[in-house]
Design a protein around this motif. Sequence first.
Motif, mmCIF file in Angstrom:
data_model
loop_
_atom_site.group_PDB
_atom_site.id
_atom_site.type_symbol
_atom_site.label_atom_id
_atom_site.label_comp_id
_atom_site.label_asym_id
_atom_site.label_seq_id
_atom_site.Cartn_x
_atom_site.Cartn_y
_atom_site.Cartn_z
ATOM 1 N N ARG A 121 0.726 -1.322 -0.035
ATOM 2 C CA ARG A 121 -0.003 -0.315 0.364
ATOM 3 C C ARG A 121 0.507 1.145 -0.125
ATOM 4 O O ARG A 121 1.424 1.849 0.748
ATOM 5 N N ALA A 168 -9.376 4.963 -2.924
ATOM 6 C CA ALA A 168 -10.441 4.146 -3.575
ATOM 7 C C ALA A 168 -11.723 4.430 -3.429
ATOM 8 O O ALA A 168 -12.024 5.722 -3.845
ATOM 9 N N GLU A 188 -14.643 4.700 -2.584
ATOM 10 C CA GLU A 188 -16.205 5.652 -1.782
ATOM 11 C C GLU A 188 -16.778 7.164 -1.588
ATOM 12 O O GLU A 188 -16.493 7.276 -1.013
ATOM 13 N N ASN A 197 -6.937 7.824 0.042
ATOM 14 C CA ASN A 197 -7.282 7.341 0.790
ATOM 15 C C ASN A 197 -7.000 5.454 -0.383
ATOM 16 O O ASN A 197 -7.864 4.578 -0.474
ATOM 17 N N ARG A 233 -5.339 2.796 -0.946
ATOM 18 C CA ARG A 233 -5.632 0.926 -1.037
ATOM 19 C C ARG A 233 -5.009 0.206 -0.558
ATOM 20 O O ARG A 233 -3.175 0.249 -1.146
ATOM 21 N N TRP A 234 -5.116 -1.378 -0.156
ATOM 22 C CA TRP A 234 -3.876 -2.435 -0.232
ATOM 23 C C TRP A 234 -4.039 -2.997 -1.380
ATOM 24 O O TRP A 234 -5.287 -2.854 -2.025
ATOM 25 N N THR A 235 -2.858 -2.783 -1.502
ATOM 26 C CA THR A 235 -2.998 -3.493 -3.432
ATOM 27 C C THR A 235 -2.212 -4.888 -3.115
ATOM 28 O O THR A 235 -1.192 -5.113 -3.500
ATOM 29 N N LEU A 264 -13.051 -4.340 -1.432
ATOM 30 C CA LEU A 264 -11.906 -3.267 -0.213
ATOM 31 C C LEU A 264 -10.858 -3.213 -0.851
ATOM 32 O O LEU A 264 -9.980 -2.441 -0.099
ATOM 33 N N TYR A 265 -10.064 -3.841 -1.053
ATOM 34 C CA TYR A 265 -8.239 -3.827 -2.478
ATOM 35 C C TYR A 265 -8.807 -4.353 -3.985
ATOM 36 O O TYR A 265 -9.558 -3.715 -5.009
ATOM 37 N N ASP A 266 -7.239 -3.534 -4.273
ATOM 38 C CA ASP A 266 -6.902 -3.085 -5.438
ATOM 39 C C ASP A 266 -6.100 -4.392 -6.203
ATOM 40 O O ASP A 266 -5.151 -4.906 -5.376
#
Length: 235
Positions: A77, A125, A127, A144, A146-148, A229-231
Amino acid sequence: VPTAWQRPYLNIFKHFRVEEWKRSAKEGDVAALTDTRLKGTIYRIRGSNPASSYLQLPRAGTQSLGLTGRYLYLLFRPLPCKHFLVHLDVTTEENQVVRISFSSLFKEFKSTDTWLQFPFVCGAAREGPARGEELCATGAAPGNVRWTCLVLDLPSILALYLNRRYSHLRGVKLCSNLLVKNLCTSDLLFEPGVTLSEARLRDLSCRGVAPMPRELAFPVPKGEKWHDLYDYIRY
């Protein structure tokens, strides 16, 4: 088969015992932290410029990891509002060392016979608008981010850009600013968010696709979907 120990995948951090720093090196601000959401240890690499802090495998530049898996997985991330840099040194069948780098600092793709530079655009993200995102410099990770799970098809990258044949992964240098959970090599293409039963149902193994091994997977709380949640990025 000399590479049998690397199958079906090799968890690089675990195999080379990164936390002991005997076979890996660190420079600058590199810290092991416990991440409650990811349920495990992560490494935070940060510094005023990307080259000032790094985590390197193997420890000495004269050594080689000798990992032959087709795909390299990096679970990471980028730190919000910062730039990061990752170097991978690979060896071709002609014994030429080629550096593959990707960074949010690079404005465009560049290549020489021995160096491929890929610009990395961080996915924000989804959102809604990111608070503070407008404060970030161009190309820096949004607030924001994301973990990828980044998947690099190393033989294809070498063949496509340099017309070279891939032999093995020689070394990895993770520079600031990022959080990293793990690195892994495998000949299998792991599909995140897919369960074993779904994989059987869809007969994914025929296409060389497998569910993500548990020790490499990001946790998904009950009722949530992985891709929300993740990429997942494939090069």
